[in-house]
Design a protein around this motif. Structure first.
Motif, short mmCIF file in Angstrom:
data_model
loop_
_atom_site.label_atom_id
_atom_site.label_comp_id
_atom_site.label_asym_id
_atom_site.label_seq_id
_atom_site.Cartn_x
_atom_site.Cartn_y
_atom_site.Cartn_z
N GLY A 97 0.81 -1.21 0.00
CA GLY A 97 0.00 0.00 0.00
C GLY A 97 0.84 1.26 0.00
N THR A 101 1.39 3.27 -3.45
CA THR A 101 0.78 4.60 -3.46
C THR A 101 1.82 5.67 -3.77
OG1 THR A 101 -0.90 3.91 -1.87
CG2 THR A 101 -0.49 6.28 -2.09
N GLN A 104 2.89 5.39 -7.43
CA GLN A 104 1.83 5.80 -8.34
C GLN A 104 1.65 7.32 -8.34
OE1 GLN A 104 -2.89 4.89 -8.64
NE2 GLN A 104 -1.55 3.10 -8.50
N LEU A 105 1.72 7.94 -7.16
CA LEU A 105 1.60 9.39 -7.09
C LEU A 105 2.78 10.06 -7.80
CD1 LEU A 105 0.35 10.06 -3.46
CD2 LEU A 105 -0.97 10.05 -5.57
N ALA A 217 -3.85 9.99 -2.55
CA ALA A 217 -3.08 8.99 -1.81
C ALA A 217 -4.00 8.10 -0.99
CB ALA A 217 -2.06 9.68 -0.91
N THR A 220 -5.87 5.76 -3.37
CA THR A 220 -4.97 4.76 -3.93
C THR A 220 -4.57 3.73 -2.88
OG1 THR A 220 -4.09 6.42 -5.44
CG2 THR A 220 -2.80 4.42 -5.17
N PHE A 221 -4.27 4.18 -1.66
CA PHE A 221 -3.88 3.25 -0.61
C PHE A 221 -5.02 2.29 -0.28
CE2 PHE A 221 -3.53 1.86 3.77
CZ PHE A 221 -2.21 1.43 3.85
N ASN A 224 -5.18 -0.29 -3.01
CA ASN A 224 -4.10 -1.28 -2.91
C ASN A 224 -4.32 -2.22 -1.73
OD1 ASN A 224 -2.69 -0.25 -5.12
ND2 ASN A 224 -1.49 1.16 -3.87
#
Length: 294
Positions: A97, A101, A104-105, A217, A220-221, A224
């Motif tokens: 995670g 994250t 990806q950011l 974030a 996304t976390f 994940n």
């Protein structure tokens, strides 16, 4: 000018009386809100209640609000289960995670800023190509992705869980739309001081876009952390299981370990509840700021 009195709601003129139908509407709204709150909290109550119960309490024919004796021993029992490495699964999910994250950011924000601010004759074509990837079902790319990961020897490893998910076309799209509305005056002031595109991005854009970064974030976390199918295929060894894969092992064709399953669910959602509690204002602000701009 009408004199108004300060109330907790909409200011109303002094002497204003709500009509009977208005009072009925207010009562109905409060009832609907109460029902929505109960329906929202009901799953959490069931998880907590069953997590602190025995198998007999959960399957008893009569229902009790909470069992007479709360089984706090279910917590060490969960983490001492040799068949399900719960602590290792939570560690793997945390690593996937956080690193997924962050990566990806980083990639999506740089891609979005480049598409929004760096002049390039094919920028629009690249943007449309990224948007087109969002229309491709994940099932289409699932097998090719697994073949690539398998050929690299990343099966049952954190690399296989993290690296294939580092770039998101949707995140790049959101960053591009956000940066289109970012004040150009701040960037121009930095360029006067001699900063290039990279310097402007790191020194000006990123520090002034932290609420949007925090909102994306959190989303996304959570994605994940809740991912199941890809970790299930890649994590073929128990040492590489994530929390969602570990939860699935409590239900087998022969047995269902109910009280451990509910305790594992309670433990697994705790990080998400904390993240949402601390970042909910950024979620709302980020969604508001990510509107599509020309």
């Amino acid at each position: 000018m009408a004199v108004t009195e300060r109330t907790t709601g909409t200011p109303q003129p002094i002497g204003f009386r709500q009509s009977p139908w208005g009072r009925v509407g207010t009562v109905l709204r409060w009832i609907a809100l109460f029902i929505a709150v109960v329906l929202f909290l009901l799953p959490f109550y069931l998880i907590l209640r069953n997590a602190l119960s025995t198998e007999a309490d959960i399957t008893a024919p009569t229902w009790t609000l909470f069992p007479k004796d709360l089984q706090w021993g279910n917590i060490p029992e969960l983490f001492n289960d040799t068949q399900v490495p719960m602590a290792r699964a939570m560690y793997n999910s945390a690593v996937v995670g956080v690193l997924g994250t962050a990566g990806q950011l980083l990639l999506a924000s740089m891609a979005g800023y480049g598409l929004a601010r760096i002049p390039y004759r094919h920028a629009d074509k690249i943007f449309y190509a990224i948007v087109a990837t969002l229309m491709i079902p994940g099932a289409v790319t699932f097998i090719p992705s697994f073949i690539v990961v398998s050929s690299l020897g990343w099966v049952s490893s954190l690399r296989g869980l993290i690296i294939p998910t580092l770039f998101s076309g949707f995140a790049a799209f959101l960053f591009r739309q956000y940066f289109l509305g970012f004040p150009r005056e701040l960037e121009e002031a930095a360029r006067v001081d001699g900063a290039g595109h990279f310097g402007v991005f790191w020194r000006i854009v990123v520090p002034n876009s932290l609420p949007f970064f925090a909102a994306l974030a959190a989303i996304t976390f959570i994605g994940n952390w809740n991912s199941f199918l890809w970790p299930l295929v890649i994590g073929q060894d128990s040492s590489s299981w994530t929390i969602q894969v570990a939860l699935s092992t409590f239900i087998t064709a022969q047995t269902i370990n109910i009280h451990e399953l509910f305790m594992a669910v309670a433990v697994s959602i705790l990080p998400l509840v904390l993240i949402f509690a601390f970042l909910q204002r950024y979620l709302i602000q980020g969604v508001t700021q990510s509107g599509i701009k020309d």
